[in-house]
Design a protein around this motif. Structure first.
Motif, mmCIF file in Angstrom:
data_model
loop_
_atom_site.group_PDB
_atom_site.id
_atom_site.type_symbol
_atom_site.label_atom_id
_atom_site.label_comp_id
_atom_site.label_asym_id
_atom_site.label_seq_id
_atom_site.Cartn_x
_atom_site.Cartn_y
_atom_site.Cartn_z
ATOM 1 N N VAL A 53 0.710 -0.839 0.034
ATOM 2 C CA VAL A 53 -0.342 -0.114 0.171
ATOM 3 C C VAL A 53 0.988 1.125 0.294
ATOM 4 C CG1 VAL A 53 -1.664 1.065 1.539
ATOM 5 C CG2 VAL A 53 -2.398 -1.481 1.584
ATOM 6 N N ILE A 54 1.814 1.047 0.601
ATOM 7 C CA ILE A 54 3.114 2.535 1.291
ATOM 8 C C ILE A 54 3.599 2.764 -0.461
ATOM 9 C CG2 ILE A 54 4.803 2.906 2.225
ATOM 10 C CD1 ILE A 54 3.645 1.545 4.563
ATOM 11 N N LEU A 55 4.150 1.322 -0.670
ATOM 12 C CA LEU A 55 4.483 1.629 -2.669
ATOM 13 C C LEU A 55 4.044 2.296 -3.295
ATOM 14 C CD1 LEU A 55 7.013 0.354 -4.091
ATOM 15 C CD2 LEU A 55 5.581 -1.509 -4.479
ATOM 16 N N ALA A 56 2.017 1.534 -3.419
ATOM 17 C CA ALA A 56 1.758 1.862 -4.245
ATOM 18 C C ALA A 56 1.177 4.281 -3.740
ATOM 19 C CB ALA A 56 0.187 1.530 -4.351
ATOM 20 N N GLY A 57 1.348 4.602 -2.377
ATOM 21 C CA GLY A 57 0.951 5.483 -2.260
ATOM 22 C C GLY A 57 1.939 6.241 -3.237
ATOM 23 N N VAL A 58 3.517 5.896 -2.565
ATOM 24 C CA VAL A 58 4.749 6.908 -2.578
ATOM 25 C C VAL A 58 4.797 7.164 -4.839
ATOM 26 C CG1 VAL A 58 7.200 7.084 -2.520
ATOM 27 C CG2 VAL A 58 6.148 6.070 -0.777
ATOM 28 N N LEU A 59 4.950 5.814 -5.060
ATOM 29 C CA LEU A 59 4.660 6.344 -6.463
ATOM 30 C C LEU A 59 3.345 7.080 -6.792
ATOM 31 C CD1 LEU A 59 5.518 2.588 -7.582
ATOM 32 C CD2 LEU A 59 7.460 4.363 -7.207
ATOM 33 N N ARG A 63 4.314 13.622 -2.677
ATOM 34 C CA ARG A 63 3.889 14.428 -1.228
ATOM 35 C C ARG A 63 4.371 13.077 0.022
ATOM 36 N NH1 ARG A 63 -0.124 15.667 -0.038
ATOM 37 N NH2 ARG A 63 0.069 16.639 1.860
ATOM 38 N N VAL A 64 3.581 11.875 -0.196
ATOM 39 C CA VAL A 64 3.150 10.787 0.451
ATOM 40 C C VAL A 64 4.753 10.762 1.163
ATOM 41 C CG1 VAL A 64 2.374 8.130 0.630
ATOM 42 C CG2 VAL A 64 1.189 10.238 -0.411
ATOM 43 N N GLY A 65 5.726 10.066 0.082
ATOM 44 C CA GLY A 65 6.907 9.754 0.450
ATOM 45 C C GLY A 65 7.857 10.340 1.140
ATOM 46 N N PHE A 66 7.478 11.967 0.969
ATOM 47 C CA PHE A 66 7.878 12.727 2.154
ATOM 48 C C PHE A 66 7.160 12.697 3.367
ATOM 49 C CE2 PHE A 66 7.869 16.435 4.039
ATOM 50 C CZ PHE A 66 8.724 17.112 4.643
ATOM 51 N N ASN A 167 8.395 19.605 -4.855
ATOM 52 C CA ASN A 167 7.443 19.092 -3.446
ATOM 53 C C ASN A 167 6.231 20.507 -3.795
ATOM 54 O OD1 ASN A 167 5.844 16.407 -4.434
ATOM 55 N ND2 ASN A 167 8.579 15.748 -3.663
ATOM 56 N N PRO A 168 4.987 20.447 -3.672
ATOM 57 C CA PRO A 168 4.108 21.570 -3.311
ATOM 58 C C PRO A 168 4.237 21.381 -1.566
ATOM 59 C CG PRO A 168 3.105 20.370 -4.481
ATOM 60 C CD PRO A 168 4.040 19.762 -4.467
ATOM 61 N N ILE A 169 4.997 21.203 -0.857
ATOM 62 C CA ILE A 169 5.139 21.035 1.165
ATOM 63 C C ILE A 169 4.047 22.268 1.032
ATOM 64 C CG2 ILE A 169 6.473 21.044 2.939
ATOM 65 C CD1 ILE A 169 6.719 18.267 0.944
ATOM 66 N N ARG A 170 3.087 20.749 2.352
ATOM 67 C CA ARG A 170 1.891 22.377 2.990
ATOM 68 C C ARG A 170 2.702 22.397 4.159
ATOM 69 N NH1 ARG A 170 -3.057 18.542 0.831
ATOM 70 N NH2 ARG A 170 -2.610 18.768 -1.680
ATOM 71 N N LYS A 171 2.352 23.471 5.154
ATOM 72 C CA LYS A 171 1.847 24.159 6.333
ATOM 73 C C LYS A 171 1.188 22.561 7.367
ATOM 74 C CE LYS A 171 1.050 29.176 6.867
ATOM 75 N NZ LYS A 171 0.194 30.171 7.611
ATOM 76 N N GLY A 172 0.353 21.579 6.680
ATOM 77 C CA GLY A 172 -0.337 20.271 7.263
ATOM 78 C C GLY A 172 1.168 19.428 7.934
ATOM 79 N N ASP A 173 1.895 19.520 5.978
ATOM 80 C CA ASP A 173 2.863 18.854 6.482
ATOM 81 C C ASP A 173 3.858 18.882 7.094
ATOM 82 O OD1 ASP A 173 1.805 17.265 3.577
ATOM 83 O OD2 ASP A 173 2.852 19.028 2.594
#
Length: 488
Positions: A53-59, A63-66, A167-173
């Motif tokens: 699941v993580i692999l699919a999310g990162v690819l 931002r998920v990878g970060f 990446n468009p890193i957000r304040k939430g990140d």
């Protein structure tokens, strides 16, 4: 008409049998794994699906990878401490970074590649190139060992810089990073109290008996290490997060949150105390005055000095609290010439200075610390303990490498100060002050302990340096302003 009705029914039946077959196979495989490998098999049954699941999310979303990178940097210590497996868990972090870099390429149209033209990228990039060239160092006794140290020295840093900038890193990140840091540190502090006052687990006791007793049991007192690699790493993290909680408490306007951060600060500080890592005190002694100067608040500067100076005088010139082991251990940090281990460090550095005169580019990456002991135990670089991040760099990259590295650190701090002083958004200003001051404290402590190349300290530094040197990204609200996240 009958055919058109029967066709969907036939497909549903086929899907039902297909999913049933897949479910049955998965259940059989899981049962076999648990039955034959017990705890390890059960762990694999849980971890493998999560990994997919993580692999699919990162690819699909870099931002998920970060976000995964931050979490895994804390988890590798937990895995290494508690799982009955002898695996290079640190490679998980490199795997996440590599996957995220691949994801950047797969999603290149959505990435802000122009952001790579940034001073932090030039500085870290220059250092990365230098460490790459160290592979060809003719003095290296075992060249393949280079791979093990280029990762914490520079490779993870430049990967993190690239991922954060484009990446468009957000304040939430950023909030996610802070909450993760506070959460895992709190758990680590609680586990250190368990070690100190209730005792060690069987696995921890075996580690103490075989490896750790020499450095973690001094004068009959345990140096708590929690679920980190050792007490030095744990103490550095506890001192750093103590500074973070203190600054957050001073910056917070709401009374309930202010009290919450002060409570966390006390928990973290006692975690630092039971670690017995004296040099970690300099994270606070360097970082907090830097915060007061950065704050440019004369009143708080005077109040801070009014608290800090008496404490320093008590530790330096009196014997107050000597009956408490933790206080006495901290006292030796400000009385280094009375400490046999500090005198031994000076003697080792004097010995190294004679050996390093003919090695301006060092002995090559991977020649000191545990990697050197493993692959080139006959070489002088592996036989003298560096006991310092900068001494380790000196041994492996030479005086040229040390000067490049220190110049880079100073330049990063200078860029950070200039950028942070221009901020107007209160939340961004507060968070970037936290990152910048903790960075300065860790850099000062680096003289005493080589903790920067370990998790999670390295990850926090790599990420925070990129954030505070590019902090103007979060200063001006967009057309649809994001709500400012609370940190708790």
């Amino acid at each position: 008409m009958l055919d058109s009705v029967a066709l969907p029914s036939f497909r549903l039946q086929n899907r039902f049998w297909l999913f049933s077959l897949i479910g049955t196979i998965c259940a059989v495989v899981a049962g076999y794994a648990i039955g034959t490998h017990e705890i390890v098999g059960a762990a694999l049954v849980v971890v493998v699906p999560m990994g997919l699941v993580i692999l699919a999310g990162v690819l699909s979303e870099p931002r998920v990878g970060f976000l995964v990178y931050i979490q895994v940097s804390f988890l590798v210590n937990v895995f290494a401490r508690f799982l009955p497996l002898s695996l290079p868990f640190g490679m998980m972090v490199d795997g996440v970074l590599a996957l995220t870099m691949l994801s950047l390429l797969l999603n290149s149209k959505r990435m802000q590649w122009s952001k790579l033209r940034h001073p932090i990228m030039y500085l870290v990039g220059f250092w990365f190139v230098y460490t790459c060239l160290e592979y060809f160092n003719p003095e290296a006794p075992y060249r393949p060992a280079w791979f093990f140290h280029i990762r914490p020295f520079s490779m993870q840093w430049i990967f993190a810089a690239c991922i954060i900038l484009v990446n468009p890193i957000r304040k939430g990140d950023i909030q996610y990073l802070l909450v993760t840091w506070l959460f895992w540190s709190f758990l680590a502090a609680l586990w250190s109290f368990k070690q100190q006052y209730l005792g060690l687990t069987n696995a921890e006791q075996i580690w103490m008996n075989t490896v750790g007793a020499k450095t973690h049991l001094l004068f009959g007192h345990l140096r708590s290490f929690s679920f980190y690699s050792d007490a030095a790493q744990f103490g550095a993290e506890m001192a750093g997060i103590t500074l973070v909680a203190l600054i957050l408490a001073l910056e917070e306007k709401r009374l309930l949150y202010k009290l919450f951060y002060f409570f966390l600060m006390l928990v973290y500080f006692w975690g630092f105390a039971v670690s017995g890592t004296r040099s970690a005190l300099f994270v606070i002694l360097a970082g907090f005055p830097f915060y007061l100067v950065l704050k440019r608040d004369v009143t708080k500067l005077v109040l801070g000095a009014a608290v800090a100076v008496p404490l320093f005088v008590i530790l330096k010139f009196t014997e107050i609290g000597s009956g408490n082991y933790q206080i006495q251990r901290m006292r030796t940090a400000v009385r280094p010439l009375e400490d046999p281990s500090f005198i031994l460090r000076l003697q080792n550095q004097e010995k190294l200075s004679r050996l390093m005169k003919r090695l301006p580019f060092g002995a090559g990456l991977g020649t000191s610390e545990s990697v050197g002991v493993r692959y080139s135990p006959w070489h002088f670089a592996s036989q003298i303990a560096p006991d310092s991040w900068y001494v380790e760099l000196w041994i492996e990259t030479g005086i040229v490498g040390v000067w490049i590295y220190v110049a880079m650190l100073v330049a990063i701090a200078g860029i950070g100060v200039r950028k942070v002083l221009k901020l107007r958004d209160p939340w961004t200003l507060m968070v970037m002050r936290v990152f910048l001051c903790e960075y300065v404290g860790i850099m000062v402590m680096g003289y005493s302990n080589p903790v920067l190349g370990q998790f999670p300290t390295g990850t926090i530094i790599f990420v925070s340096t990129v954030l505070f040197t590019s902090c103007e990204r979060w200063d001006k609200p967009a057309k649809k302003p994001e709500p400012e996240p609370a940190l708790a």
